[in-house]
Design an enzyme around this catalytic site. Sequence first.
Site, short mmCIF file in Angstrom:
data_model
loop_
_atom_site.label_atom_id
_atom_site.label_comp_id
_atom_site.label_asym_id
_atom_site.label_seq_id
_atom_site.Cartn_x
_atom_site.Cartn_y
_atom_site.Cartn_z
N LYS A 83 -2.48 -17.66 -3.29
CA LYS A 83 -1.95 -16.31 -3.46
C LYS A 83 -0.96 -15.94 -2.36
O LYS A 83 -0.21 -14.98 -2.49
CB LYS A 83 -3.08 -15.29 -3.55
CG LYS A 83 -3.88 -15.09 -2.28
CD LYS A 83 -5.02 -14.12 -2.52
CE LYS A 83 -5.86 -13.89 -1.27
NZ LYS A 83 -5.13 -13.22 -0.19
N ASP A 84 -0.95 -16.71 -1.25
CA ASP A 84 -0.02 -16.46 -0.16
C ASP A 84 1.28 -17.26 -0.28
O ASP A 84 2.19 -17.08 0.53
CB ASP A 84 -0.67 -16.82 1.19
CG ASP A 84 -1.79 -15.89 1.57
OD1 ASP A 84 -1.83 -14.76 1.06
OD2 ASP A 84 -2.65 -16.28 2.38
N ARG A 130 -0.70 -4.46 -5.27
CA ARG A 130 -1.32 -4.70 -6.59
C ARG A 130 -2.66 -3.99 -6.69
O ARG A 130 -2.95 -3.30 -7.67
CB ARG A 130 -1.47 -6.21 -6.81
CG ARG A 130 -2.28 -6.58 -8.06
CD ARG A 130 -2.62 -8.05 -8.06
NE ARG A 130 -3.38 -8.43 -6.87
CZ ARG A 130 -4.71 -8.30 -6.77
NH1 ARG A 130 -5.40 -7.79 -7.77
NH2 ARG A 130 -5.33 -8.66 -5.67
N ARG A 131 -3.49 -4.16 -5.66
CA ARG A 131 -4.79 -3.49 -5.67
C ARG A 131 -4.63 -1.98 -5.58
O ARG A 131 -5.32 -1.22 -6.27
CB ARG A 131 -5.66 -4.01 -4.52
CG ARG A 131 -6.13 -5.44 -4.70
CD ARG A 131 -6.84 -5.95 -3.47
NE ARG A 131 -7.31 -7.33 -3.66
CZ ARG A 131 -7.48 -8.20 -2.68
NH1 ARG A 131 -7.24 -7.85 -1.43
NH2 ARG A 131 -7.91 -9.42 -2.95
N ARG A 148 -5.34 -4.25 7.24
CA ARG A 148 -4.91 -5.59 7.58
C ARG A 148 -5.97 -6.24 8.46
O ARG A 148 -6.91 -5.59 8.92
CB ARG A 148 -3.58 -5.55 8.33
CG ARG A 148 -2.35 -5.13 7.52
CD ARG A 148 -1.87 -6.21 6.56
NE ARG A 148 -1.79 -7.51 7.20
CZ ARG A 148 -0.77 -7.92 7.96
NH1 ARG A 148 0.25 -7.13 8.19
NH2 ARG A 148 -0.77 -9.12 8.48
N ARG A 154 -11.95 -6.90 8.60
CA ARG A 154 -11.97 -5.90 7.52
C ARG A 154 -13.39 -5.41 7.26
O ARG A 154 -13.63 -4.20 7.09
CB ARG A 154 -11.35 -6.48 6.25
CG ARG A 154 -9.90 -6.89 6.43
CD ARG A 154 -9.30 -7.39 5.13
NE ARG A 154 -7.99 -7.98 5.36
CZ ARG A 154 -7.07 -8.18 4.43
NH1 ARG A 154 -7.32 -7.81 3.19
NH2 ARG A 154 -5.90 -8.73 4.73
N CYS A 241 4.73 -9.94 -2.63
CA CYS A 241 3.73 -8.93 -2.35
C CYS A 241 4.36 -7.55 -2.19
O CYS A 241 3.66 -6.55 -2.04
CB CYS A 241 2.92 -9.29 -1.12
SG CYS A 241 3.72 -8.90 0.42
#
Length: 308
Positions: A83-84, A130-131, A148, A154, A241
């Site tokens: 995804k990165d 997106r989230r 971040r 997190r 992103c």
Amino acid sequence: MTSRTIRIGTRGSTLAMKQSANVKKALESAWPGLHVELLIIKTTGDRIVDVPLAKVGGKGLFVKEIEDALLARTIDLAVHSMKDVPALLPGELVIGAIPEREDPRDVIVTRGESLAGLRRGAKVGTSSLRRSSQLRMLRPDLEIQTLRGNLDTRLRKLKEGVYDAIVLAAAGLHRMGWQHEISAYLDPGAFVPAIGQGAVGIEVRKDDAAVREILSPLNHSDTAVAVEAERSLLKELEGGCQVPIGGYARLAGGNLELSGLVASLDGTEVFRAIRTAPRGEAEALGRAVAKELLDSGAGRILDEIYRS
């Protein structure tokens, strides 16, 4: 095979090291006599932790320095979260293998409540546009705040009360053995994951035939074809992103089903498309879903975001 040493480039986060250690173990198991070393490379994305990714150049910031080391032959392999990885790779590089995918879903982690049970105005942390867009669509009353940092950072911020809830990828928590932290899994049909979420990609120099052969036992064909369809969608939409784009492909029998999403930043407009094709047409499927999204109005959303 004869004894040789392979050097893997990896980010230094706990999760990245775990993923790379898994690749190291798999390679040494597949090739007795092979010695694998991990080389930690600090990326720009790791250094900039107080600014949203969309404002500093996108997810490619997590791979560029590692790719530079691969091109300089300082390392032989690069291990990334797919995804990165940007839709376009440097011409000299290729994804040599994609091992079997972990759970691709997003999850919500709270201090006791479900997403529906969060109070009005609850603070929800995420680093993903997106989230954020999908959260605002489902719960426009929530206060979405930038989050971040590494996975453990997190979770710590949530427990310290900085946020009422955070949204994460299930895959990272699974790989770390932290499934107990998950409050609820979000249905990928309703809350579309990121392109390539849950998959690890192993990048290699295109001309390094020997290392590409060494990687071949690690490739999981079902995962690879699903990720191919998702990344074809991303490439066609020219997204990163900076744009709320989601895509999730799954195999159903001999066919591949791909769901795509483009959303406005405030979540008030959401465009979805879903199509099915034979598994051998993964790239064409991605292009077809992208075209349907663009034709339905998503192109206007993308243009507005890119202009701003």
